[in-house]
Design a protein around this motif. Sequence first.
Motif, PDB file in Angstrom:
ATOM      1  N   SER A 115      -1.135   2.476  -7.589  1.00 33.91           N
ATOM      2  CA  SER A 115      -1.564   3.890  -7.472  1.00 33.91           C
ATOM      3  C   SER A 115      -0.612   4.360  -6.121  1.00 33.91           C
ATOM      4  O   SER A 115      -0.609   3.268  -5.143  1.00 33.91           O
ATOM      5  CB  SER A 115      -3.020   3.960  -7.549  1.00 33.91           C
ATOM      6  OG  SER A 115      -3.611   3.185  -6.607  1.00 33.91           O
ATOM      7  N   ASP A 151      -2.822   5.893  -3.929  1.00 36.78           N
ATOM      8  CA  ASP A 151      -3.917   6.338  -3.295  1.00 36.78           C
ATOM      9  C   ASP A 151      -4.291   5.754  -2.160  1.00 36.78           C
ATOM     10  O   ASP A 151      -5.407   5.944  -1.337  1.00 36.78           O
ATOM     11  CB  ASP A 151      -5.090   6.254  -4.552  1.00 36.78           C
ATOM     12  CG  ASP A 151      -5.403   5.105  -4.722  1.00 36.78           C
ATOM     13  OD1 ASP A 151      -4.839   4.104  -4.200  1.00 36.78           O
ATOM     14  OD2 ASP A 151      -6.332   4.906  -5.573  1.00 36.78           O
ATOM     15  N   GLY A 152      -3.354   4.562  -1.652  1.00 34.47           N
ATOM     16  CA  GLY A 152      -3.660   4.006  -0.585  1.00 34.47           C
ATOM     17  C   GLY A 152      -4.330   2.627  -0.808  1.00 34.47           C
ATOM     18  O   GLY A 152      -4.515   1.919   0.262  1.00 34.47           O
ATOM     19  N   GLU A 153      -4.603   2.332  -1.936  1.00 34.52           N
ATOM     20  CA  GLU A 153      -5.317   1.120  -2.381  1.00 34.52           C
ATOM     21  C   GLU A 153      -4.279   0.072  -2.415  1.00 34.52           C
ATOM     22  O   GLU A 153      -3.464   0.123  -3.122  1.00 34.52           O
ATOM     23  CB  GLU A 153      -6.237   1.314  -3.571  1.00 34.52           C
ATOM     24  CG  GLU A 153      -6.735  -0.400  -4.136  1.00 34.52           C
ATOM     25  CD  GLU A 153      -7.440  -0.221  -5.480  1.00 34.52           C
ATOM     26  OE1 GLU A 153      -8.054  -1.050  -5.731  1.00 34.52           O
ATOM     27  OE2 GLU A 153      -7.636   1.022  -5.773  1.00 34.52           O
ATOM     28  N   ILE A 175       1.038   5.597   0.061  1.00 34.36           N
ATOM     29  CA  ILE A 175       0.383   6.534   0.390  1.00 34.36           C
ATOM     30  C   ILE A 175       0.998   8.065  -0.127  1.00 34.36           C
ATOM     31  O   ILE A 175       2.304   8.246   0.262  1.00 34.36           O
ATOM     32  CB  ILE A 175       0.279   6.834   1.888  1.00 34.36           C
ATOM     33  CG1 ILE A 175      -0.345   5.437   2.730  1.00 34.36           C
ATOM     34  CG2 ILE A 175      -0.586   7.907   2.298  1.00 34.36           C
ATOM     35  CD1 ILE A 175      -1.632   5.141   2.096  1.00 34.36           C
ATOM     36  N   THR A 221       1.584   7.050 -10.103  1.00 32.20           N
ATOM     37  CA  THR A 221       1.797   5.863 -10.205  1.00 32.20           C
ATOM     38  C   THR A 221       3.042   5.407  -9.829  1.00 32.20           C
ATOM     39  O   THR A 221       4.103   6.117 -10.237  1.00 32.20           O
ATOM     40  CB  THR A 221       1.651   5.275 -11.759  1.00 32.20           C
ATOM     41  OG1 THR A 221      -0.007   5.763 -12.075  1.00 32.20           O
ATOM     42  CG2 THR A 221       1.653   3.820 -11.755  1.00 32.20           C
ATOM     43  N   SER A 246       0.891  12.251  -1.433  1.00 36.25           N
ATOM     44  CA  SER A 246      -0.236  13.377  -1.197  1.00 36.25           C
ATOM     45  C   SER A 246      -0.874  13.876  -2.619  1.00 36.25           C
ATOM     46  O   SER A 246      -1.685  14.740  -2.556  1.00 36.25           O
ATOM     47  CB  SER A 246       0.750  14.405  -0.533  1.00 36.25           C
ATOM     48  OG  SER A 246       1.550  14.789  -1.526  1.00 36.25           O
ATOM     49  N   GLU A 247      -0.384  13.097  -3.676  1.00 38.04           N
ATOM     50  CA  GLU A 247      -0.984  13.486  -4.944  1.00 38.04           C
ATOM     51  C   GLU A 247      -1.083  12.313  -5.806  1.00 38.04           C
ATOM     52  O   GLU A 247      -0.337  11.264  -5.389  1.00 38.04           O
ATOM     53  CB  GLU A 247       0.072  14.707  -5.610  1.00 38.04           C
ATOM     54  CG  GLU A 247       1.425  14.000  -5.805  1.00 38.04           C
ATOM     55  CD  GLU A 247       2.468  15.203  -6.480  1.00 38.04           C
ATOM     56  OE1 GLU A 247       1.999  15.324  -7.485  1.00 38.04           O
ATOM     57  OE2 GLU A 247       3.199  15.440  -5.877  1.00 38.04           O
ATOM     58  N   PRO A 248      -2.053  12.666  -6.912  1.00 39.90           N
ATOM     59  CA  PRO A 248      -2.299  11.428  -7.688  1.00 39.90           C
ATOM     60  C   PRO A 248      -0.899  11.038  -8.433  1.00 39.90           C
ATOM     61  O   PRO A 248      -0.400  11.834  -9.164  1.00 39.90           O
ATOM     62  CB  PRO A 248      -3.382  11.706  -8.519  1.00 39.90           C
ATOM     63  CG  PRO A 248      -3.948  12.947  -8.038  1.00 39.90           C
ATOM     64  CD  PRO A 248      -2.906  13.522  -7.015  1.00 39.90           C
ATOM     65  N   ARG A 285       1.033  -1.289  -0.063  1.00 41.62           N
ATOM     66  CA  ARG A 285       0.121   0.078   0.008  1.00 41.62           C
ATOM     67  C   ARG A 285       1.028   1.314   0.184  1.00 41.62           C
ATOM     68  O   ARG A 285       1.618   1.451   0.848  1.00 41.62           O
ATOM     69  CB  ARG A 285      -1.024  -0.058   1.182  1.00 41.62           C
ATOM     70  CG  ARG A 285      -2.118   1.119   0.986  1.00 41.62           C
ATOM     71  CD  ARG A 285      -2.751   1.206   2.558  1.00 41.62           C
ATOM     72  NE  ARG A 285      -3.271  -0.367   3.011  1.00 41.62           N
ATOM     73  CZ  ARG A 285      -4.206  -0.855   2.556  1.00 41.62           C
ATOM     74  NH1 ARG A 285      -5.154  -0.252   1.919  1.00 41.62           N
ATOM     75  NH2 ARG A 285      -4.526  -2.020   3.346  1.00 41.62           N
TER      76      ARG A 285
END
Length: 569
Positions: free
Chosen positions: A520, A522-524, A479, A485, A481-483, A477
């Motif tokens: 990604s 985004d934490g997924e 993490i 890859t 602060s911005e989108p 995972r």
Amino acid sequence: MPRTALLLIAAAVAGVALFLVFGPLGDDTGSMDDDVGFDDDVAYEEDPTLRATGTGKRPDKDRNGGGKNGDGKTPPPAKDIVVLAGTVIDARTRAPLANAALRLEPAGTPCPRMPSHDPNAANPLESLDDVQNVIDGRTADDGTFEITRPAGSPLPGPVDLFVLHKGYVTACVCRATGTDLVIRMEPGAAIAGRVVNTAGHPIEGAQVQAAPLEGEPRVPGVVAGATTDREGVFRLEGLAAGTSVMITADHPAHVPTTVGPRESGDTTPFDIRLVPAYRVTFQLRTDDGEPVKNPTIRWVTDGDPPVEDLRILKGTASGPPARRDSEMTTETLRIPCNRRVVDFEIKSDGYLPWALKGEPLPPDGGARTYPVVLERDMTVGALRIKLEDKEGKALSYAESKAELGGLTWLGPRDQMPTSFVMQASEVLDLPSMKAGPYRILVQGAAFAPVTLDVTVVPAQTTEKVLVVGEPAKLAVRFIASEPLTVRFRITQDGRVVRAFPEGKETAQPTAEGVEPLTASGDGEALILSGLGAGSYVVEILNKELVATTRTVRLALGETQEVEIEVQRR
């Protein structure tokens, strides 16, 4: 004026179920102006019967099979309903077109297109009667047609309607429906020419086909076919005006030739010259009576430049039934006779190459069958690997999506093999390997990687069983602060290892190693499977990001999670 009817096609008369093998059909596609919508929720039937009529009369035959009911009387015939009907006209004069050929097929993509079930799509008008699982018919004298179906039996799914008429561009009505279709056929342009041999003599019976330029779709207007007459003359019709096509001429005693591009409508006579062919076949057999496996042939002529080909040999059974497994008569190869000699080399798994050098080529062509005895190569063997779980249950190599992760030669470096052949089905077959010691790595998402040290025995098939266990999994995972890859990799003891992302395409090996993984920021969590027990390092590869790493230790059958905060440099 009542609708007219077409004759029952042969498949319907014989009781064959039309559209029985249709299978799942494509998504909505583009269509011509005649196209209208279709109800995609129509259920498929197991035994539908579709009829096209064009005589104005209903068939007299009892559509219930001619049987009788309980009172001894023949039941009344079931009534048909019209599912598709319309008129075919000339797009310019609006005159009706009689005897236009109709074809109905399961809807396909892309559309518009040429009929897909036509065994000779370049010349569909000549082969309508040879095709099954489609409905064929012709328009009446007034250009009208009806396609009927027993009451209560709708069409089994979306269909494409094709209309073909000599001298016109093939019309394709995508996902056709309705009973008032008006199909406007555009008069086509033509290309004419002759097919001759190298001496300039005409070739009768040559097949000539027009096809789109390389990379362009096979659509109406760029596909046509014709057969040469006694003077070698052909005329390709039904081409869209102003289009460019490639033209291929073929004859069994010659080598096919493609010329072009030629523009439709250009009727300036031209010649296509075909080179006589040396038509060769091979009768293959092995010296030990074993089946011939994966034969290939390479032939090369002399000349500057030489002509050559390399292909897998296909064949048919030959000889008495008891010998068919060990003998093979190959397909016919056509070698151009505009060179002096040709060299042949045939290879088969487990056998020494067979070669014939400097074979003369007859200037006027000819035919010959060569007997070939393949001798067992005593320096190679075969390896067959089966997979089982810990309970002894056999696992399908293909269904488990197993992969050959590595094959390492453990013998002397100066004897290292240069290549090997792999065949994967229920088991992993390596049918032709240099005899000697190897280390095999097999891995996949469903199990932990497993290695095998094995010695391949000359002239024998060595069989081994690999017992696989439950894999370790790693949930990664990131993490940010911005989108963004994140590109990363997994290493163990400094070596990049394969990992299999669940629900995604697996990372594929490259010449440089294993492709990086992506996730990604985004934490997924991205869950990686197919790992063994041990300590692993997760390493970020993006140059614009801080080169952060995390170490995690995994045990078989467990899932560990690692969370990494991503920062720009």
